[in-house]
Write an enzyme that holds these catalytic residues in place. Sequence first.
Site, PDB file in Angstrom:
ATOM      1  N   CYS A  24       0.863  -1.127   0.072  1.00  0.00           N
ATOM      2  CA  CYS A  24      -0.026   0.278  -0.074  1.00  0.00           C
ATOM      3  C   CYS A  24       1.357   1.309   0.482  1.00  0.00           C
ATOM      4  O   CYS A  24       1.708   1.722  -0.405  1.00  0.00           O
ATOM      5  CB  CYS A  24      -1.095  -0.449   1.318  1.00  0.00           C
ATOM      6  SG  CYS A  24      -0.506  -0.014   2.655  1.00  0.00           S
ATOM      7  N   ASN A  27       1.895   1.414   4.171  1.00  0.00           N
ATOM      8  CA  ASN A  27       2.437   0.564   4.714  1.00  0.00           C
ATOM      9  C   ASN A  27       2.030   0.365   6.580  1.00  0.00           C
ATOM     10  O   ASN A  27       3.228  -0.406   7.158  1.00  0.00           O
ATOM     11  CB  ASN A  27       3.895   0.037   4.667  1.00  0.00           C
ATOM     12  CG  ASN A  27       4.215  -1.690   5.290  1.00  0.00           C
ATOM     13  OD1 ASN A  27       5.453  -1.222   5.306  1.00  0.00           O
ATOM     14  ND2 ASN A  27       3.192  -2.424   5.079  1.00  0.00           N
ATOM     15  N   CYS A  29      -1.214   0.953   6.925  1.00  0.00           N
ATOM     16  CA  CYS A  29      -2.847   0.378   7.694  1.00  0.00           C
ATOM     17  C   CYS A  29      -3.331  -0.909   6.901  1.00  0.00           C
ATOM     18  O   CYS A  29      -3.035  -2.105   6.982  1.00  0.00           O
ATOM     19  CB  CYS A  29      -3.566   1.819   7.364  1.00  0.00           C
ATOM     20  SG  CYS A  29      -3.057   3.067   8.136  1.00  0.00           S
ATOM     21  N   ARG A  30      -3.300  -0.874   6.238  1.00  0.00           N
ATOM     22  CA  ARG A  30      -4.257  -1.990   4.693  1.00  0.00           C
ATOM     23  C   ARG A  30      -3.124  -2.919   4.694  1.00  0.00           C
ATOM     24  O   ARG A  30      -3.215  -3.831   4.488  1.00  0.00           O
ATOM     25  CB  ARG A  30      -4.452  -1.362   3.078  1.00  0.00           C
ATOM     26  CG  ARG A  30      -5.727  -0.394   3.084  1.00  0.00           C
ATOM     27  CD  ARG A  30      -5.815   0.502   1.679  1.00  0.00           C
ATOM     28  NE  ARG A  30      -4.965   1.323   1.696  1.00  0.00           N
ATOM     29  CZ  ARG A  30      -4.655   1.988   0.543  1.00  0.00           C
ATOM     30  NH1 ARG A  30      -5.593   2.530   0.033  1.00  0.00           N
ATOM     31  NH2 ARG A  30      -3.095   3.233   0.333  1.00  0.00           N
ATOM     32  N   SER A  31      -1.906  -2.718   3.464  1.00  0.00           N
ATOM     33  CA  SER A  31      -0.869  -3.723   3.254  1.00  0.00           C
ATOM     34  C   SER A  31      -0.345  -4.555   5.007  1.00  0.00           C
ATOM     35  O   SER A  31      -0.399  -6.056   4.892  1.00  0.00           O
ATOM     36  CB  SER A  31       0.112  -3.782   2.481  1.00  0.00           C
ATOM     37  OG  SER A  31       1.050  -3.008   3.201  1.00  0.00           O
ATOM     38  N   ASP A 143      -8.328   3.777   1.415  1.00  0.00           N
ATOM     39  CA  ASP A 143      -7.080   4.260   2.208  1.00  0.00           C
ATOM     40  C   ASP A 143      -7.902   4.779   3.906  1.00  0.00           C
ATOM     41  O   ASP A 143      -8.425   5.645   3.746  1.00  0.00           O
ATOM     42  CB  ASP A 143      -6.089   5.400   1.774  1.00  0.00           C
ATOM     43  CG  ASP A 143      -5.117   5.857   2.591  1.00  0.00           C
ATOM     44  OD1 ASP A 143      -5.498   5.656   3.517  1.00  0.00           O
ATOM     45  OD2 ASP A 143      -4.275   6.755   2.573  1.00  0.00           O
TER      46      ASP A 143
HETATM   47  P1  4NP Z   1      -1.830   2.700   3.823  1.00  0.00           P
HETATM   48  O1  4NP Z   1      -2.097   4.411   4.572  1.00  0.00           O
HETATM   49  O2  4NP Z   1      -0.885   3.396   2.886  1.00  0.00           O
HETATM   50  O3  4NP Z   1      -2.960   2.360   4.087  1.00  0.00           O
HETATM   51  O4  4NP Z   1      -0.735   2.765   5.142  1.00  0.00           O
HETATM   52  C1  4NP Z   1      -1.541   4.909   4.902  1.00  0.00           C
HETATM   53  C2  4NP Z   1      -0.832   5.671   5.343  1.00  0.00           C
HETATM   54  C3  4NP Z   1      -0.263   7.028   6.058  1.00  0.00           C
HETATM   55  C4  4NP Z   1      -0.344   7.879   4.911  1.00  0.00           C
HETATM   56  C5  4NP Z   1      -1.472   7.714   3.882  1.00  0.00           C
HETATM   57  C6  4NP Z   1      -1.724   6.254   4.372  1.00  0.00           C
HETATM   58  N1  4NP Z   1       0.401   8.796   5.405  1.00  0.00           N
HETATM   59  O5  4NP Z   1      -0.211  10.238   3.912  1.00  0.00           O
HETATM   60  O6  4NP Z   1       0.689   8.706   5.831  1.00  0.00           O
END
Ligand code: 4NP
Length: 178
Positions: A24, A27, A29-31, A143
């Site tokens: 994702c 890294n 939340c989702r992945s 997201d």
């Molecule tokens: P992820 O979510 O891609 O599912 O881990 C996010 C976590 C942090 C951010 C964006 C998306 N960020 O912009 O910090």
Amino acid sequence: MRIKFNIMTHNPTPGTPPRILFVCLGNICRSPAAEGVMRAIVDEQDPAPDCWDIDSAGTGRYHIGELPDHRMRLHARRRGLDLTHHCRQVTASDFDDFDLIIGMDDSNLSNLRRIAPSPEAEKKIHAMSEFFSPSAHYDYVPDPYYEGAEGFELVLDLLQDGCQNLYDRIRNAPETIL
Ligand code: 4NP
């Protein structure tokens, strides 16, 4: 974090589980949730769970070294999943180390295509939504970072559905994705 085991081949030997990398943006939340969900499925359902190599990474570098977001960990824990991965950034060498590289949304997929070192390597890239049941009504994993509790629950619902279908596909028809 990876499950220990690896036969370093580019194409998995028939009968050997594919090495899977979930990707994702952050890294956190989702992945890492996908990694935890997939590992739980393998631990519960596979006769040889130690033979699987499952990991996650992000296309961004904002959170390197961090544990998953505390909200993701909380919602995952309520489903019996302990997320202990430490954030890392995806690299070109991941295309040598993994057989399936699974992105959560279109932006992840286009970033992965940019990083892929060869057209052959690019064939390893898949969308998580390829494995959703039709009833999921989503064609990406949204997201949840700026969302409330329902965003995290939705991610886990989608991942539990998609990872179960991915596992079944690997067990029953691996030639259709490898
Ligand atoms: P992820 O979510 O891609 O599912 O881990 C996010 C976590 C942090 C951010 C964006 C998306 N960020 O912009 O910090």
